[in-house]
Design an enzyme around this catalytic site. Structure first.
Site, PDB file in Angstrom:
ATOM      1  N   ASN A  88       9.574   4.983   2.764  1.00  0.00           N
ATOM      2  CA  ASN A  88       9.527   4.426   4.110  1.00  0.00           C
ATOM      3  C   ASN A  88      10.887   3.831   4.474  1.00  0.00           C
ATOM      4  O   ASN A  88      11.719   3.576   3.604  1.00  0.00           O
ATOM      5  CB  ASN A  88       8.499   3.294   4.158  1.00  0.00           C
ATOM      6  CG  ASN A  88       7.110   3.734   3.799  1.00  0.00           C
ATOM      7  OD1 ASN A  88       6.382   4.247   4.621  1.00  0.00           O
ATOM      8  ND2 ASN A  88       6.726   3.513   2.555  1.00  0.00           N
TER       9      ASN A  88
ATOM     10  N   HIS B   7       5.362   4.526  12.376  1.00  0.00           N
ATOM     11  CA  HIS B   7       5.528   4.471  10.929  1.00  0.00           C
ATOM     12  C   HIS B   7       6.526   5.567  10.545  1.00  0.00           C
ATOM     13  O   HIS B   7       6.210   6.755  10.621  1.00  0.00           O
ATOM     14  CB  HIS B   7       4.170   4.720  10.263  1.00  0.00           C
ATOM     15  CG  HIS B   7       4.203   4.749   8.768  1.00  0.00           C
ATOM     16  ND1 HIS B   7       3.743   3.699   8.000  1.00  0.00           N
ATOM     17  CD2 HIS B   7       4.620   5.693   7.897  1.00  0.00           C
ATOM     18  CE1 HIS B   7       3.878   4.011   6.717  1.00  0.00           C
ATOM     19  NE2 HIS B   7       4.413   5.221   6.628  1.00  0.00           N
TER      20      HIS B   7
ATOM     21  N   HIS C 239       9.495   7.379   7.962  1.00  0.00           N
ATOM     22  CA  HIS C 239      10.096   7.576   6.643  1.00  0.00           C
ATOM     23  C   HIS C 239      11.545   8.009   6.851  1.00  0.00           C
ATOM     24  O   HIS C 239      11.893   8.591   7.887  1.00  0.00           O
ATOM     25  CB  HIS C 239       9.326   8.636   5.853  1.00  0.00           C
ATOM     26  CG  HIS C 239       8.019   8.134   5.324  1.00  0.00           C
ATOM     27  ND1 HIS C 239       7.714   8.099   3.986  1.00  0.00           N
ATOM     28  CD2 HIS C 239       6.923   7.623   5.961  1.00  0.00           C
ATOM     29  CE1 HIS C 239       6.501   7.602   3.818  1.00  0.00           C
ATOM     30  NE2 HIS C 239       6.000   7.311   5.003  1.00  0.00           N
TER      31      HIS C 239
ATOM     32  N   ARG D 157       0.828  -1.206   0.000  1.00  0.00           N
ATOM     33  CA  ARG D 157       0.000   0.000   0.000  1.00  0.00           C
ATOM     34  C   ARG D 157       0.862   1.256   0.000  1.00  0.00           C
ATOM     35  O   ARG D 157       0.988   1.946  -1.004  1.00  0.00           O
ATOM     36  CB  ARG D 157      -0.947   0.000   1.206  1.00  0.00           C
ATOM     37  CG  ARG D 157      -2.128   0.966   1.081  1.00  0.00           C
ATOM     38  CD  ARG D 157      -1.820   2.419   1.362  1.00  0.00           C
ATOM     39  NE  ARG D 157      -1.365   2.649   2.734  1.00  0.00           N
ATOM     40  CZ  ARG D 157      -1.041   3.853   3.202  1.00  0.00           C
ATOM     41  NH1 ARG D 157      -1.093   4.925   2.406  1.00  0.00           N
ATOM     42  NH2 ARG D 157      -0.612   4.005   4.438  1.00  0.00           N
ATOM     43  N   ASP D 158       1.518   1.547   1.086  1.00  0.00           N
ATOM     44  CA  ASP D 158       2.258   2.804   1.178  1.00  0.00           C
ATOM     45  C   ASP D 158       3.505   2.790   0.303  1.00  0.00           C
ATOM     46  O   ASP D 158       3.960   3.838  -0.153  1.00  0.00           O
ATOM     47  CB  ASP D 158       2.642   3.075   2.636  1.00  0.00           C
ATOM     48  CG  ASP D 158       2.996   4.523   2.880  1.00  0.00           C
ATOM     49  OD1 ASP D 158       2.467   5.396   2.163  1.00  0.00           O
ATOM     50  OD2 ASP D 158       3.809   4.799   3.773  1.00  0.00           O
TER      51      ASP D 158
ATOM     52  N   CYS E 130       4.085   9.843   0.288  1.00  0.00           N
ATOM     53  CA  CYS E 130       2.709  10.317   0.251  1.00  0.00           C
ATOM     54  C   CYS E 130       2.487  11.171  -0.992  1.00  0.00           C
ATOM     55  O   CYS E 130       3.234  12.134  -1.213  1.00  0.00           O
ATOM     56  CB  CYS E 130       2.399  11.131   1.507  1.00  0.00           C
ATOM     57  SG  CYS E 130       0.738  11.852   1.509  1.00  0.00           S
TER      58      CYS E 130
END
Length: 301
Positions: free
Chosen positions: A246, A204, A206, A13-14, A237
């Protein structure tokens, strides 16, 4: 302090949502299948966002229809509204994650609503998620906002309090644009634990400014046992200027394993997956573990 750390694979996903190269449904399922085979047991598989806004996630239902259903593996779907929740339930996710951005400017650009309005949506989703489905909130821009600058820690704690009041099973604090440092990790961990006592906390990170791994290890030192990471170090994002990837799953695993933590995940397999994903996207993976190899030789989990 626990020696076990759960690493959530967010690459499907990310890791992919901001990539311009289209990724086929088959390759997304392959990425998830590789992660399961490597020992990952929680995977953020899809986002039920509007296909026009995040075209890379347009095939969420098809991806969920093809993922391996293995006992003990939990699939997370990102939802942003009631329609997203309905889609997630139809696709049979195991967990729903709602992102609430901590600043109004970023929230409006990212989700077209203010933070307070998104909190109302969170309350609705949390109340209507069926029993047996985990509900988590990710507080985005917890460490800083690309539009408003510093995010007040008290605001993050306030949002966490709201998450807990609605019955959150987990709260994730996201350094969405990679500006955080270890001192902030310590401060936010303690404030959120006070605001939401008893609710498990995850982070989470980055690695935009090369602080992501230091932040992750600091969180573990603070007793946090759940961390997000993305195979190959891909991600970002779409609505945050200059937001890069990430922290890489394989690089995080190396740091954790060398620090005496156990994850149940095969480090070498993930490194191979990161390199494979780079070929799918047509560019080298940012991760370093795959290039350098492990140490000592043979230590993979």
């Amino acid at each position: 302090m626990s020696t076990e750390v759960t690493v959530i694979e967010v690459g499907p996903r990310d890791g992919l949502q901001n990539e311009q190269t289209p990724v086929s449904t088959e390759d997304k399922i392959e990425l998830i299948s590789r992660s399961v085979a490597a020992g990952v047991r929680r995977i953020e598989a899809v986002s039920f966002s509007h296909p026009r806004l995040v075209p890379q996630m347009a095939d969420a239902e098809a991806v969920m229809a093809g993922v391996p259903r293995v006992e003990g593996v939990s699939y997370i779907g990102l939802v942003l509204n009631r329609r997203g929740l309905d889609r997630a339930m139809a696709a049979e996710v195991d967990e729903v994650n709602v992102v609430v951005v901590a600043t109004d400017t970023f929230s409006t650009k990212n989700q077209n609503v203010t933070t307070d309005r998104m909190l109302e949506t969170w309350d609705e989703i949390a109340a209507e998620t069926p029993a047996g489905i985990r509900r988590s909130m990710t507080i985005a821009a917890s460490f800083g906002c690309p539009f408003e600058g510093e995010t007040p820690p008290e605001r993050v704690a306030e949002i966490a309090r709201r998450a807990a009041a609605a019955g959150a099973d987990e709260i994730a604090l996201a350094d969405t644009i990679g500006v955080g440092v270890p001192a902030q990790v310590r401060t936010l961990t303690r404030l959120v634990r006070e605001a939401a006592p008893g609710v498990p906390l995850r982070f989470h990170f980055h690695n935009t400014r090369n602080t992501g791994y230091a932040n992750a290890l600091t969180a573990v030192e603070e007793g946090v046992t759940v961390l997000d990471a993305s195979a190959g170090g891909f991600g970002g994002c779409p609505f945050a200027p200059a937001a890069t990837g990430n922290i890489a799953t394989e690089d995080l695993l190396y740091a954790l394993h060398r620090s005496g933590k156990t994850t149940g995940i095969d480090e070498e397999s993930v490194a191979e997956t990161g390199a494979w994903l780079g070929t799918v996207l047509g560019k080298p993976a940012p991760a370093l573990r795959g290039r350098a190899g492990g140490f000592p030789q043979g230590r993979t989990s």
